[in-house]
Design a protein around this motif. Structure first.
Motif, short mmCIF file in Angstrom:
data_model
loop_
_atom_site.label_atom_id
_atom_site.label_comp_id
_atom_site.label_asym_id
_atom_site.label_seq_id
_atom_site.Cartn_x
_atom_site.Cartn_y
_atom_site.Cartn_z
N LYS A 55 -4.54 5.35 -1.07
CA LYS A 55 -3.28 5.78 -0.47
C LYS A 55 -2.56 4.55 0.05
CE LYS A 55 -4.95 10.26 1.06
NZ LYS A 55 -5.18 11.12 2.23
N GLU A 56 -1.29 4.50 -0.22
CA GLU A 56 -0.52 3.38 0.29
C GLU A 56 -0.17 3.65 1.74
OE1 GLU A 56 2.48 1.48 -1.74
OE2 GLU A 56 1.63 1.78 -3.72
N LYS A 57 -0.35 2.63 2.55
CA LYS A 57 -0.02 2.76 3.97
C LYS A 57 1.50 2.79 4.12
CE LYS A 57 -3.94 0.36 5.98
NZ LYS A 57 -4.34 -0.79 6.83
#
Length: 143
Positions: A16-18
């Protein structure tokens, strides 16, 4: 063996991209939407109500003998008997910053550097340092 590694890699969920940190937002947006509300909440937590906070670009106090203007957070309470200013000279939370305080409507006499040793500036640190500085004036409680 390679088949097992491929199966294991296929089972892992994608990273997951922050979301970007609030500190990475444009300066004005960060100050208005994050810093001033967080500072207001911190004052309330300290039991200090009716703090007026303003964020605006205006000239430095005449008592400093400079005619520059910069972005400032101005805080007042006790009917203006206590006032502080945080100065952002570079229109950035990571740039040069200053602090001044005054009482009873008098102009501030000293411009102090503020948060000069921090490598990483975060919202929480900005609020903490502001409260620490005001506590140094003995404005937040008994020391």
């Amino acid at each position: 063996m390679a088949e097992e590694q491929e199966k294991a890699a296929a089972k892992k969920p994608p990273k997951k991209e922050k979301p970007p940190a609030v500190e990475d937002k444009p300066f004005g947006e960060f100050m208005e939407q994050h810093f001033t509300p967080a500072l207001q909440a911190a004052f309330a937590k300290q039991g200090i109500e009716n703090v007026e906070l303003a964020f605006e670009n205006k000239p430095l106090p005449k008592s400093f003998g400079v005619q520059e203007s910069c972005w400032q957070v101005e805080g007042k309470w006790q009917k203006g008997d206590r006032q502080f200013n945080l100065y952002y000279f570079d229109e950035s939370i990571t740039g040069a910053k200053g602090f001044s305080s005054s009482t009873y409507g008098k102009p501030p006499s000293t411009l102090e550097s503020f948060m000069i040793d921090e490598r990483k500036v975060t919202l929480d640190l900005m609020v903490l340092y502001t409260l620490q500085r005001l506590n140094g004036e003995k404005w937040l409680g008994r020391n």
